[in-house]
Design an enzyme around this catalytic site. Structure first.
Site, PDB file in Angstrom:
ATOM      1  CE1 TYR A 155      -3.900  -2.667   0.991  1.00  0.00           C
ATOM      2  CE2 TYR A 155      -2.712  -2.952   2.439  1.00  0.00           C
ATOM      3  CZ  TYR A 155      -3.204  -2.900   1.821  1.00  0.00           C
ATOM      4  OH  TYR A 155      -4.225  -4.482   2.241  1.00  0.00           O
ATOM      5  CD1 TRP A 157      -6.473   2.803   1.758  1.00  0.00           C
ATOM      6  CD2 TRP A 157      -4.664   2.865   1.388  1.00  0.00           C
ATOM      7  NE1 TRP A 157      -6.199   2.192   0.866  1.00  0.00           N
ATOM      8  CE2 TRP A 157      -5.054   2.368   0.037  1.00  0.00           C
ATOM      9  CE3 TRP A 157      -3.354   3.224   0.713  1.00  0.00           C
ATOM     10  CZ2 TRP A 157      -4.656   0.995  -1.357  1.00  0.00           C
ATOM     11  CZ3 TRP A 157      -2.626   2.631  -0.399  1.00  0.00           C
ATOM     12  CH2 TRP A 157      -2.919   1.706  -1.054  1.00  0.00           C
ATOM     13  CG  ASN A 158      -9.927   8.963   5.079  1.00  0.00           C
ATOM     14  OD1 ASN A 158      -9.658   8.505   6.204  1.00  0.00           O
ATOM     15  ND2 ASN A 158     -10.856   9.197   4.154  1.00  0.00           N
ATOM     16  CD1 TRP A 159      -9.376   2.361   6.485  1.00  0.00           C
ATOM     17  CD2 TRP A 159     -10.838   2.242   8.738  1.00  0.00           C
ATOM     18  NE1 TRP A 159      -9.498   1.022   6.494  1.00  0.00           N
ATOM     19  CE2 TRP A 159     -10.839   0.512   7.771  1.00  0.00           C
ATOM     20  CE3 TRP A 159     -11.530   1.965   9.146  1.00  0.00           C
ATOM     21  CZ2 TRP A 159     -11.088  -0.129   7.870  1.00  0.00           C
ATOM     22  CZ3 TRP A 159     -12.459   0.945   9.480  1.00  0.00           C
ATOM     23  CH2 TRP A 159     -11.854  -0.130   9.503  1.00  0.00           C
ATOM     24  CE1 TYR A 173      -2.782  -1.039  -3.679  1.00  0.00           C
ATOM     25  CE2 TYR A 173      -4.631   0.190  -5.730  1.00  0.00           C
ATOM     26  CZ  TYR A 173      -4.763   0.083  -3.888  1.00  0.00           C
ATOM     27  OH  TYR A 173      -5.878  -0.057  -3.854  1.00  0.00           O
ATOM     28  CD  GLN A 214      -9.704   2.950   3.892  1.00  0.00           C
ATOM     29  OE1 GLN A 214      -9.462   4.077   4.290  1.00  0.00           O
ATOM     30  NE2 GLN A 214      -9.914   2.187   3.475  1.00  0.00           N
ATOM     31  CG  ASP A 229     -10.853  -4.190   0.764  1.00  0.00           C
ATOM     32  OD1 ASP A 229     -10.690  -3.232   1.722  1.00  0.00           O
ATOM     33  OD2 ASP A 229     -10.294  -3.865   0.329  1.00  0.00           O
ATOM     34  NE  ARG A 250      -4.508  -8.155  -0.987  1.00  0.00           N
ATOM     35  CZ  ARG A 250      -4.880  -7.463  -0.554  1.00  0.00           C
ATOM     36  NH1 ARG A 250      -4.626  -7.179   0.356  1.00  0.00           N
ATOM     37  NH2 ARG A 250      -5.406  -6.570  -1.293  1.00  0.00           N
ATOM     38  CD  GLU A 267      -3.624  -6.023   5.452  1.00  0.00           C
ATOM     39  OE1 GLU A 267      -2.206  -6.421   4.795  1.00  0.00           O
ATOM     40  OE2 GLU A 267      -4.390  -5.535   5.123  1.00  0.00           O
TER      41      GLU A 267
HETATM   42  C1  DGY Z   1      -6.369  -3.003  -1.347  1.00  0.00           C
HETATM   43  O1  DGY Z   1      -6.101  -2.796  -2.166  1.00  0.00           O
HETATM   44  O2  DGY Z   1      -6.594  -4.209  -1.039  1.00  0.00           O
HETATM   45  C2  DGY Z   1      -7.014  -1.964  -0.837  1.00  0.00           C
HETATM   46  O3  DGY Z   1      -7.973  -2.346   0.946  1.00  0.00           O
HETATM   47  C3  DGY Z   1      -8.331  -1.173  -1.230  1.00  0.00           C
HETATM   48  O4  DGY Z   1      -8.538   0.284  -1.000  1.00  0.00           O
END
Ligand code: DGY
Length: 428
Positions: free
Chosen positions: A28, A32-34, A80, A104, A163, A196, A393
């Site tokens: 990532y 990212w927001n949160w 990404y 988010q 997600d 994932r 994570e």
């Molecule tokens: C991702 O890329 O897996 C993210 O969660 C999308 O926001």
């Protein structure tokens, strides 16, 4: 300061890109927001100025309609997918930074209150500058994302932050898959694909992005007509919490009109949240806006009701019993989905694993409601998971192993702010 405290601080510093923090390198690579809101919570433990800066850089990406997007693409990173050219959002609607086209959960509002209360004198000017943007963001939610029941809709699973939760399975199955041409996922090059979302998930995620792009990222229209709209407990409860905290901040700033409006919306929001109660599950649950159908299993999002300060005595007792079922079913809590359900998958992202940030929010709510032993169980489990596996994570609730990306910002932040033994019994 323990060795793990030092290591957590080093994770935050290593993921700092100069005013904003990436969740983890590689997997990532943007803001990212949160994730950023939780990063600020972590920075507040050793650098309050840097903590405010994190919220300020996040706010820089706000759209003219008030929305704070879920990813800010400050620089293109081919590592990404899907990046800024796939989204085609942000600058296309007059925002200053290229971004994703969804939002988010607004944890940032709650963190702003925590930062301010930590040092009101130093924080006042920062808060005064940030407050109008936080207010505009919550106004956007209420204007564009309220469903028929008043609960808050998500228009993409990525918007919820959870997600691939089974909460979306019913609505996702009806999202038409477009002809997307060939695309190469990058996430499965960084971590084991079994942790994932699946290829079918990605086909639908990208089809939803294509729909939004074609709708010119008109967020009102996307919620009203788009192929995916689900009333989400995460978004509804975190927004309700944000509104309560913003009300306190409005009063501190002498913003009386805003304080009155927020107060009225909190009352209406609590009524709306009740529409997410599923009698069958004995829990709050996601509800498909188009079909009216509830999710068929309990997710950890239900347990954010205390964080939102929902206090319906009948529901509360039943929810507590359901929480105990989850705690009994998982050696390490709180699993993101019910371990007794056939869709449970201990390592696949939001279909079972434990997330430290969810534990913090759930435990904070439990603590405030006086459910101290449950709150401490969550703190204890979060501590054990991080001590055993590191700053992953997310974590397998059955064997405690780490999963997803390593050296993760929000896990390190939660360690510093709450899970570390050096925090003792403190709650910020
Ligand atoms: C991702 O890329 O897996 C993210 O969660 C999308 O926001």
């Amino acid at each position: 300061m323990s060795d793990l405290d030092k290591a957590a601080e080093a994770v935050l510093r290593a993921n700092d890109r100069g005013g904003y923090t990436v969740p983890t390198a590689g997997l990532y690579p943007y803001q990212w927001n949160w994730d950023s809101a939780f990063a600020a919570l972590g920075f507040a433990e050793f650098d309050i100025d840097r903590a405010w800066r994190e919220l300020e850089t996040l706010a820089e990406g706000a759209w003219p309609n008030g929305m704070w997007p879920h990813i800010l693409f400050r620089a293109d990173d081919p590592d990404y997918f899907p990046g800024p050219s796939v989204w085609g959002a942000g600058t296309s609607v007059g925002a200053p930074i290229a971004s994703s086209g969804v939002s988010q959960p607004p944890v940032a509002a709650t963190v702003a209150r925590i930062l301010y209360e930590r040092d009101p004198e130093a924080g006042l000017a920062r808060l005064r500058a940030l407050f109008p943007k936080l207010l505009a963001w919550r106004d956007w939610f209420h204007r564009d994302r309220r469903g028929q029941s008043g609960a808050i809709l998500v228009t993409h699973p990525w918007e919820s932050g959870r997600d691939n939760s089974p909460d979306w399975d019913g609505a996702m199955a009806r999202v038409p898959i477009r002809d997307l041409g060939s695309f190469q996922r990058r996430d499965t090059g960084h971590v084991d694909p079994s942790m994932r979302p699946t290829k079918d998930d990605y086909d639908r995620y990208l089809s939803l992005v294509a729909w939004g792009r074609e709708a010119g990222w008109d967020t009102h229209r996307i919620a009203a007509e788009g192929p995916f709209a689900v009333a989400d407990p995460t978004m509804t409860f975190i927004l309700l919490r944000a509104d309560r905290d913003l009300r306190v901040l409005a009063e501190a700033l002498g913003e009386t009109e805003a304080a009155a409006r927020l107060g009225a919306d909190c009352e209406a929001g609590a009524d709306a949240a009740a529409a997410l109660w599923s009698e069958d599950l004995g829990a709050y649950a996601a509800r498909d806006e188009r079909s009216g159908v509830f999710a068929d299993g309990v997710s950890s999002a239900a347990m954010l009701a205390w964080y939102a300060d929902l206090r319906d005595p009948v529901h509360e007792q039943r929810l507590l019993a359901t929480l105990h079922d989850l705690l009994d079913a998982a050696p390490l809590a709180v699993p993101s989905f019910d371990p007794r359900h056939p869709k449970f998958d201990a390592r696949r992202y939001w279909r079972g694993p434990v997330w430290a940030v969810v534990n913090w929010m759930v435990a904070r709510g439990l603590h405030e409601a006086g459910h101290q032993s449950e709150a401490e169980r969550l703190r204890h489990d979060t501590r054990r998971l991080i001590e055993g596996a590191g700053f992953y994570e997310y974590f397998d609730p059955c064997d405690g192993s780490g999963a997803g990306g390593p050296d993760f910002t929000w896990t390190a932040a939660i360690w510093l702010a709450w899970a570390s033994p050096t925090k003792k019994e403190g709650w910020n």
